[in-house]
Design an enzyme around this catalytic site. Sequence first.
Site, PDB file in Angstrom:
ATOM      1  N   ARG A 291       0.858  -1.178   0.000  1.00  0.00           N
ATOM      2  CA  ARG A 291       0.000   0.000   0.000  1.00  0.00           C
ATOM      3  C   ARG A 291       0.899   1.235   0.000  1.00  0.00           C
ATOM      4  NH1 ARG A 291      -1.216   2.539   4.649  1.00  0.00           N
ATOM      5  NH2 ARG A 291      -1.241   0.682   5.946  1.00  0.00           N
TER       6      ARG A 291
ATOM      7  N   HIS B  14      -3.665   4.013   4.759  1.00  0.00           N
ATOM      8  CA  HIS B  14      -4.718   3.005   4.886  1.00  0.00           C
ATOM      9  C   HIS B  14      -6.053   3.614   4.456  1.00  0.00           C
ATOM     10  CE1 HIS B  14      -7.201  -0.180   6.497  1.00  0.00           C
ATOM     11  NE2 HIS B  14      -7.853   0.698   7.228  1.00  0.00           N
TER      12      HIS B  14
ATOM     13  N   TYR C  53       4.085   5.396  11.555  1.00  0.00           N
ATOM     14  CA  TYR C  53       4.444   4.014  11.868  1.00  0.00           C
ATOM     15  C   TYR C  53       5.339   3.335  10.838  1.00  0.00           C
ATOM     16  CZ  TYR C  53       0.316   3.265   8.847  1.00  0.00           C
ATOM     17  OH  TYR C  53      -0.590   3.302   7.811  1.00  0.00           O
TER      18      TYR C  53
END
Length: 382
Positions: free
Chosen positions: A272, A276, A285
Site C-alpha cells: 500500500r 490506509h 508508523y
Amino acid sequence: METTESHHPGATEGQLRRVTILDENGRRGSDPTFDPYIKDLTLEDLQRSYTDMLMVRRFDDEATSLQRQGKLALWVPSKGQEAAQVGSANAIPTQDFIFPSYREHALAYARGVDLVDILKVFRGFAPGGWDPKKHRFNLYSFVLASQIPHAVGYAMGQKLDREIRGREVDEATVVYFGDGASTEGEAHESMVFAASYDAPVLFFIQNNQWAISVPFATQSRLPLAERAAGYGFEGIRVDGNDILGVQAATAYAMDKIHRGEGPVLIEAETYRIGAHTTADDPTKYRTREEEDEWTTKDPLVRLERYLRDQGTPEEFFESANAEAKKYGASIREAVLAMEPPEFDAAFEHVYAEKNSLVERERAWFHEYEAGFEKSGTAEGGR
C-alpha cells in the site's frame, strides 16, 4: 527469491516459493506451472491492462484529492495494488461472483461499475451505489472480514444449485481481503466451511504489508498462503506487483475451482503506497526508506518497462496518460455535480417489501420535518 522485510524476530519466509514471472526490472521470466495460463496473452492485451491500471490510479489520486478538499467523507486508496487487482480480474470468468472489501476499485472498474457510483458511497449520498447482480460484483464491505463468510455461503449456494436443483451454470466465487482481515475469526471460520463443503471459492488476499499500523510480520510468522494447507486446500504465493504472475496464478486457481477441486487461496504480496485511509497518517508508523524501497517495485513502472522493451511506441504512453487525465477530470466534475438524495429515500431500502413499522417511522419523520419553519415564510420574512 525476494525477501519481505521482517519486523518480528520469529518471522520466516516459509516453504512456499513466490511466483514471479515479470520481475522488478520488467524482464519476463518463465514458470512451467503457470506459463500455460498466459501463453495466449498478446502485447495488445498487456497494453490494455496497463491502461486500466493507469486509469484506476488516476481515479484513486483524484478521489484522494477530493477528500482532502472536503468533497468526500473518507477515501480508501488502492495505489500500488493495481497489478494484483487488474491481473486477477483478467482471469476471473464473467459469470463468477466477486465479493470485495473496500479497496477493490480496479476490480469494480473491470466489472463495469461506474466508479462515480463508488464515490457516491464515500460522499455519503448512497448506501450501495451499484447493482451487484448486474455486475456480478457485490457492494463494498466496510466491516473487516465480514464479506468472507458471505462469499463462502454464496459459493456453497452455487454448489447446491448445481447438485440439488440441477442447474447447469458453472459458477464460482472470489472473495478479496487484506492481510489484516486474514487474522479475523471470520476468515478462519470461512475457510473451515469452504474446505468442509468443497465450496467453489477463491480466497484472494492482497497482502499490502500493513494492517493499518501493524506490520505484516507482527501478524504472521509465515506467508499467509501457507495457512491453506491447514484447511486442506492449495495455497499460492505470488508477487502481487507482477501482473503476469497474478493473472497466471488466478487463471490456474479458477480452472481448478471450476473443475470441482474445492477452494484455493492466493496471497498476492504487494504494498500500500499511500495511507490506509485518508484518516490515517502512515508516517507515524513506517519509514521513508521502506516506502522508497517499495516505490521501486511499483507495478505500473514494472509493466511500462516491459512494454517499452517489447517495442511499444511513446505515442501509446502519451495517449494513455492523456486519457487518464481526462478521466480524472470527469470524475471530479461528476462528484461536484452530485445532488444529495432526499432523506425520505432512506425508508425505501429497509425491507424488500413495505413494512408497517417503517411506514409509521416515515410518517413521524414527515410530521417532525413539517414542524420547522420554511425559509422566508416566517413573520417579517425571517
